[in-house]
Design a protein around this motif. Structure first.
Motif, PDB file in Angstrom:
ATOM      1  N   PRO A 120       0.821  -1.211   0.000  1.00 59.34           N
ATOM      2  CA  PRO A 120       0.000   0.000   0.000  1.00 59.34           C
ATOM      3  C   PRO A 120       0.859   1.267   0.000  1.00 59.34           C
ATOM      4  CG  PRO A 120      -0.895  -1.597   1.544  1.00 59.34           C
ATOM      5  CD  PRO A 120       0.419  -2.153   1.071  1.00 59.34           C
ATOM      6  N   ASN A 121       0.471   2.220  -0.859  1.00 62.52           N
ATOM      7  CA  ASN A 121       1.136   3.523  -0.969  1.00 62.52           C
ATOM      8  C   ASN A 121       2.556   3.443  -1.553  1.00 62.52           C
ATOM      9  OD1 ASN A 121      -1.122   4.830   0.257  1.00 62.52           O
ATOM     10  ND2 ASN A 121      -0.329   4.207   2.265  1.00 62.52           N
ATOM     11  N   ALA A 122       2.914   2.277  -2.088  1.00 60.80           N
ATOM     12  CA  ALA A 122       4.261   2.143  -2.658  1.00 60.80           C
ATOM     13  C   ALA A 122       4.334   2.677  -4.087  1.00 60.80           C
ATOM     14  CB  ALA A 122       4.701   0.684  -2.640  1.00 60.80           C
ATOM     15  N   MET A 123       3.211   2.671  -4.804  1.00 59.51           N
ATOM     16  CA  MET A 123       3.188   3.150  -6.176  1.00 59.51           C
ATOM     17  C   MET A 123       1.956   4.022  -6.379  1.00 59.51           C
ATOM     18  SD  MET A 123       3.139   0.964  -9.778  1.00 59.51           S
ATOM     19  CE  MET A 123       4.698   0.142  -9.452  1.00 59.51           C
ATOM     20  N   PRO A 124       2.128   5.220  -6.952  1.00 62.48           N
ATOM     21  CA  PRO A 124       0.973   6.086  -7.204  1.00 62.48           C
ATOM     22  C   PRO A 124      -0.063   5.389  -8.081  1.00 62.48           C
ATOM     23  CG  PRO A 124       3.007   7.304  -7.488  1.00 62.48           C
ATOM     24  CD  PRO A 124       3.400   5.866  -7.324  1.00 62.48           C
ATOM     25  N   PHE A 125      -1.318   5.777  -7.900  1.00 63.51           N
ATOM     26  CA  PHE A 125      -2.439   5.153  -8.611  1.00 63.51           C
ATOM     27  C   PHE A 125      -2.229   5.190 -10.120  1.00 63.51           C
ATOM     28  CE2 PHE A 125      -6.519   5.340 -10.781  1.00 63.51           C
ATOM     29  CZ  PHE A 125      -7.206   4.290 -10.208  1.00 63.51           C
ATOM     30  N   LEU A 126      -1.838   6.367 -10.657  1.00 63.25           N
ATOM     31  CA  LEU A 126      -1.657   6.499 -12.107  1.00 63.25           C
ATOM     32  C   LEU A 126      -0.539   5.609 -12.618  1.00 63.25           C
ATOM     33  CD1 LEU A 126      -2.104  10.332 -12.784  1.00 63.25           C
ATOM     34  CD2 LEU A 126      -3.580   8.475 -13.573  1.00 63.25           C
ATOM     35  N   HIS A 127       0.530   5.465 -11.839  1.00 68.39           N
ATOM     36  CA  HIS A 127       1.639   4.602 -12.253  1.00 68.39           C
ATOM     37  C   HIS A 127       1.197   3.142 -12.282  1.00 68.39           C
ATOM     38  CE1 HIS A 127       4.959   7.649 -10.881  1.00 68.39           C
ATOM     39  NE2 HIS A 127       3.936   8.230 -11.490  1.00 68.39           N
ATOM     40  N   LYS A 128       0.420   2.760 -11.283  1.00 67.44           N
ATOM     41  CA  LYS A 128       0.048   1.349 -11.118  1.00 67.44           C
ATOM     42  C   LYS A 128      -0.982   0.899 -12.149  1.00 67.44           C
ATOM     43  CE  LYS A 128      -1.494  -1.911  -7.532  1.00 67.44           C
ATOM     44  NZ  LYS A 128      -1.877  -2.038  -6.095  1.00 67.44           N
ATOM     45  N   TYR A 129      -1.957   1.745 -12.451  1.00 64.34           N
ATOM     46  CA  TYR A 129      -3.068   1.319 -13.291  1.00 64.34           C
ATOM     47  C   TYR A 129      -3.065   1.932 -14.691  1.00 64.34           C
ATOM     48  CZ  TYR A 129      -4.890  -0.575  -8.945  1.00 64.34           C
ATOM     49  OH  TYR A 129      -5.035  -1.286  -7.781  1.00 64.34           O
ATOM     50  N   LEU A 130      -2.192   2.902 -14.935  1.00 65.62           N
ATOM     51  CA  LEU A 130      -2.141   3.509 -16.256  1.00 65.62           C
ATOM     52  C   LEU A 130      -0.725   3.490 -16.830  1.00 65.62           C
ATOM     53  CD1 LEU A 130      -3.552   5.036 -18.563  1.00 65.62           C
ATOM     54  CD2 LEU A 130      -3.046   7.172 -17.332  1.00 65.62           C
ATOM     55  N   GLY A 131       0.192   4.226 -16.205  1.00 62.67           N
ATOM     56  CA  GLY A 131       1.529   4.413 -16.761  1.00 62.67           C
ATOM     57  C   GLY A 131       2.271   3.121 -17.025  1.00 62.67           C
ATOM     58  N   ASN A 132       2.525   2.348 -15.970  1.00 61.97           N
ATOM     59  CA  ASN A 132       3.297   1.113 -16.140  1.00 61.97           C
ATOM     60  C   ASN A 132       2.594   0.078 -17.018  1.00 61.97           C
ATOM     61  OD1 ASN A 132       5.942   1.088 -14.630  1.00 61.97           O
ATOM     62  ND2 ASN A 132       4.603   1.870 -13.032  1.00 61.97           N
ATOM     63  N   PRO A 133       1.298  -0.210 -16.813  1.00 63.11           N
ATOM     64  CA  PRO A 133       0.648  -1.205 -17.688  1.00 63.11           C
ATOM     65  C   PRO A 133       0.632  -0.802 -19.163  1.00 63.11           C
ATOM     66  CG  PRO A 133      -0.648  -0.865 -15.690  1.00 63.11           C
ATOM     67  CD  PRO A 133       0.422   0.190 -15.684  1.00 63.11           C
ATOM     68  N   VAL A 134       0.341   0.489 -19.441  1.00 62.48           N
ATOM     69  CA  VAL A 134       0.250   0.928 -20.840  1.00 62.48           C
ATOM     70  C   VAL A 134       1.615   0.909 -21.510  1.00 62.48           C
ATOM     71  CG1 VAL A 134      -0.228   2.905 -22.329  1.00 62.48           C
ATOM     72  CG2 VAL A 134      -1.842   2.292 -20.520  1.00 62.48           C
ATOM     73  N   LEU A 135       2.620   1.458 -20.841  1.00 64.75           N
ATOM     74  CA  LEU A 135       3.958   1.498 -21.440  1.00 64.75           C
ATOM     75  C   LEU A 135       4.530   0.088 -21.597  1.00 64.75           C
ATOM     76  CD1 LEU A 135       5.427   4.611 -19.587  1.00 64.75           C
ATOM     77  CD2 LEU A 135       4.769   4.452 -21.997  1.00 64.75           C
ATOM     78  N   THR A 136       4.253  -0.790 -20.633  1.00 61.74           N
ATOM     79  CA  THR A 136       4.701  -2.181 -20.755  1.00 61.74           C
ATOM     80  C   THR A 136       4.004  -2.868 -21.925  1.00 61.74           C
ATOM     81  OG1 THR A 136       5.225  -2.397 -18.400  1.00 61.74           O
ATOM     82  CG2 THR A 136       4.768  -4.426 -19.612  1.00 61.74           C
ATOM     83  N   TRP A 137       2.697  -2.638 -22.068  1.00 60.37           N
ATOM     84  CA  TRP A 137       1.946  -3.220 -23.182  1.00 60.37           C
ATOM     85  C   TRP A 137       2.494  -2.735 -24.517  1.00 60.37           C
ATOM     86  CZ3 TRP A 137      -1.356  -0.773 -26.813  1.00 60.37           C
ATOM     87  CH2 TRP A 137      -2.072  -1.663 -27.631  1.00 60.37           C
ATOM     88  N   LEU A 138       2.804  -1.448 -24.614  1.00 59.13           N
ATOM     89  CA  LEU A 138       3.375  -0.908 -25.855  1.00 59.13           C
ATOM     90  C   LEU A 138       4.749  -1.514 -26.130  1.00 59.13           C
ATOM     91  CD1 LEU A 138       2.421   2.882 -25.601  1.00 59.13           C
ATOM     92  CD2 LEU A 138       1.450   1.170 -27.146  1.00 59.13           C
ATOM     93  N   GLY A 139       5.550  -1.666 -25.078  1.00 62.04           N
ATOM     94  CA  GLY A 139       6.866  -2.268 -25.242  1.00 62.04           C
ATOM     95  C   GLY A 139       6.779  -3.700 -25.746  1.00 62.04           C
ATOM     96  N   LYS A 140       5.817  -4.452 -25.226  1.00 58.90           N
ATOM     97  CA  LYS A 140       5.641  -5.826 -25.676  1.00 58.90           C
ATOM     98  C   LYS A 140       5.099  -5.868 -27.106  1.00 58.90           C
ATOM     99  CE  LYS A 140       3.904  -8.788 -22.671  1.00 58.90           C
ATOM    100  NZ  LYS A 140       5.035  -9.698 -22.447  1.00 58.90           N
ATOM    101  N   LEU A 141       4.204  -4.933 -27.438  1.00 60.08           N
ATOM    102  CA  LEU A 141       3.625  -4.883 -28.781  1.00 60.08           C
ATOM    103  C   LEU A 141       4.666  -4.458 -29.809  1.00 60.08           C
ATOM    104  CD1 LEU A 141       1.083  -4.890 -30.655  1.00 60.08           C
ATOM    105  CD2 LEU A 141       0.794  -2.474 -30.042  1.00 60.08           C
ATOM    106  N   PHE A 142       5.412  -3.404 -29.520  1.00 60.20           N
ATOM    107  CA  PHE A 142       6.372  -2.861 -30.479  1.00 60.20           C
ATOM    108  C   PHE A 142       7.579  -3.770 -30.684  1.00 60.20           C
ATOM    109  CE2 PHE A 142       5.279   1.937 -29.749  1.00 60.20           C
ATOM    110  CZ  PHE A 142       3.996   1.693 -30.212  1.00 60.20           C
ATOM    111  N   PHE A 143       8.062  -4.380 -29.599  1.00 62.93           N
ATOM    112  CA  PHE A 143       9.367  -5.045 -29.642  1.00 62.93           C
ATOM    113  C   PHE A 143       9.323  -6.536 -29.302  1.00 62.93           C
ATOM    114  CE2 PHE A 143       9.841  -0.607 -28.269  1.00 62.93           C
ATOM    115  CZ  PHE A 143      10.520  -0.105 -29.353  1.00 62.93           C
ATOM    116  N   LYS A 144       8.124  -7.071 -29.015  1.00 67.06           N
ATOM    117  CA  LYS A 144       7.982  -8.495 -28.656  1.00 67.06           C
ATOM    118  C   LYS A 144       8.821  -8.834 -27.419  1.00 67.06           C
ATOM    119  CE  LYS A 144       5.547  -8.836 -32.399  1.00 67.06           C
ATOM    120  NZ  LYS A 144       4.066  -8.783 -32.319  1.00 67.06           N
ATOM    121  N   SER A 145       8.878  -7.910 -26.483  1.00 64.84           N
ATOM    122  CA  SER A 145       9.677  -8.133 -25.278  1.00 64.84           C
ATOM    123  C   SER A 145       8.959  -9.116 -24.338  1.00 64.84           C
ATOM    124  CB  SER A 145       9.908  -6.811 -24.550  1.00 64.84           C
ATOM    125  OG  SER A 145      10.510  -7.035 -23.288  1.00 64.84           O
TER     126      SER A 145
END
Length: 375
Positions: A124-149
């Protein structure tokens, strides 16, 4: 230089509140598991006495003058004596006593071992809400889509790697996007990558973190786009060209000449985007930003300046001939008023052919400049 098995690197910029705790935990880990290693603090210009703390605790201090998270880490990586490196922030959000999963995977032969906070747990309180549910998931998804990581947590700050493997990637970014660059280039260059669960705790500092949500999020997104000419230029370009071409064919038999103008414009813009994709890819490969691509090399072998000039000239001449025919139609009515529905059906495709022909001709010359550089 003496070679050790493991270097534990912490980038540091005014981390006096938590630095001693992190160093103590890292030293305990090395001693407890009898690992020949070092704790290295890559200081990026601290003004709160962090350097003195590092020296007093027996850590090795490396002063990195070039500002930025990536600069600090790269300075530490270059100076590290370890065959393996584990990096993490000095804010006590990661537990340096729990590094065994990373070391074990490195000993198994992996080049990059990523932590996964979503599998290991985010307190709890270790990661901001936007980072946890928007920033990290979206950027990770794009990274996997663009580069097959294979990585499912692109921005985990706790990760281990072989120094030789990461040094071979020629990492260049200086800011927070360094984390993305490491994963992207490791994937593109075929390094052996895996991930292990790790836990993220609230950091122990009273001040705000250096990370800025929107600024650094944009820097990560910008990096992912710039390193993927396919998704930035090629796919949108092909989409515009195909949709424009289909629409143009349909509209040629229709009185909707204004729509025809837009469909023709889509063809021209789409073709220009495809050009950008080719230019960017070849430049990035030649400058060492991206690894060699067999498809690009095959294209360079098949394509020549002369072929481009022939294709471009055919389109240009075709557009010029139909334009002259349209001029004769205008002359036939004494250069008076014309029916735009009939005239524009001929003029718009003519102008489109002329524009595409000239684009192909000059793009061919531009590509030839790259080939001259290679020779």
């Amino acid at each position: 230089m003496e070679t050790l098995e493991l270097s534990i690197i912490m980038p540091c910029l005014n981390e006096a509140e938590t630095l001693a705790t992190c160093i103590e935990k890292a030293q305990w880990y090395l001693q407890e598991y009898q690992i020949q290693g070092e704790v290295l603090i890559a200081d990026n210009g601290s003004t709160d006495g962090s350097q003195d703390i590092a020296k007093r605790m027996g850590a090795r201090l490396v002063n990195v003058t070039e500002k930025g998270y990536g600069s600090a880490l790269m300075g530490g990586i270059i100076a590290a004596k370890g065959e393996f490196i584990i990096m993490a922030d000095a804010d006590d959000s990661y537990d340096f006593r729990s590094l065994n999963p990373f070391v074990e995977k490195l000993r198994e032969g992996y080049d990059l071992v990523m932590g996964n906070r979503f599998k290991g747990g985010i307190k709890p309180n270790a990661m901001p809400f936007l980072h946890k549910y928007l920033g990290n998931p979206v950027l990770t998804w794009l990274g996997k889509l663009f580069f097959k990581s294979p990585c499912n947590d692109f921005h985990c700050g706790l990760r281990g790697f072989r120094k030789r493997a990461i040094m071979s990637l020629n990492l260049r970014t200086t800011g927070m996007e360094f984390a993305s660059e490491m994963v992207v280039k490791a994937t593109l260059n075929g390094l052996k990558i895996t991930e292990v669960p790790t836990t993220l705790s609230p950091d122990g500092r009273s001040r705000k973190p250096h990370l800025r949500t929107w600024r650094d999020g944009w820097r990560h997104l910008r990096f992912l786009l710039l390193y993927s000419p396919r998704w930035l230029f090629l796919y949108p370009g092909f989409f515009l060209m195909i949709m424009g071409l289909i629409s143009t064919i349909i509209l040629l038999a229709s009185p909707r000449v204004h729509s025809l103008l837009y469909s023709a414009t889509a063809i021209i813009i789409g073709f220009q985007l495809v050009n950008f994709a080719v230019f960017t890819k070849i430049y990035a490969i030649q400058e060492g930003l991206l690894p060699n691509d067999k498809r690009v090399l095959k294209f360079k072998d098949l394509f020549s300046l002369e072929i481009g000039l022939i294709i471009g000239s055919i389109l240009f001449i075709a557009g010029l001939i139909t334009s002259i025919f349209a001029l004769f139609q205008w002359e036939a009515v004494g250069f008076g008023a014309l029916n735009p529905v009939q005239t524009m059906r001929l003029v718009i495709p003519s102008v489109t052919a002329i524009a595409l022909g000239l684009q192909i001709i000059f793009a061919s010359f531009f590509l030839s400049v790259f080939q001259l550089k290679v020779k």
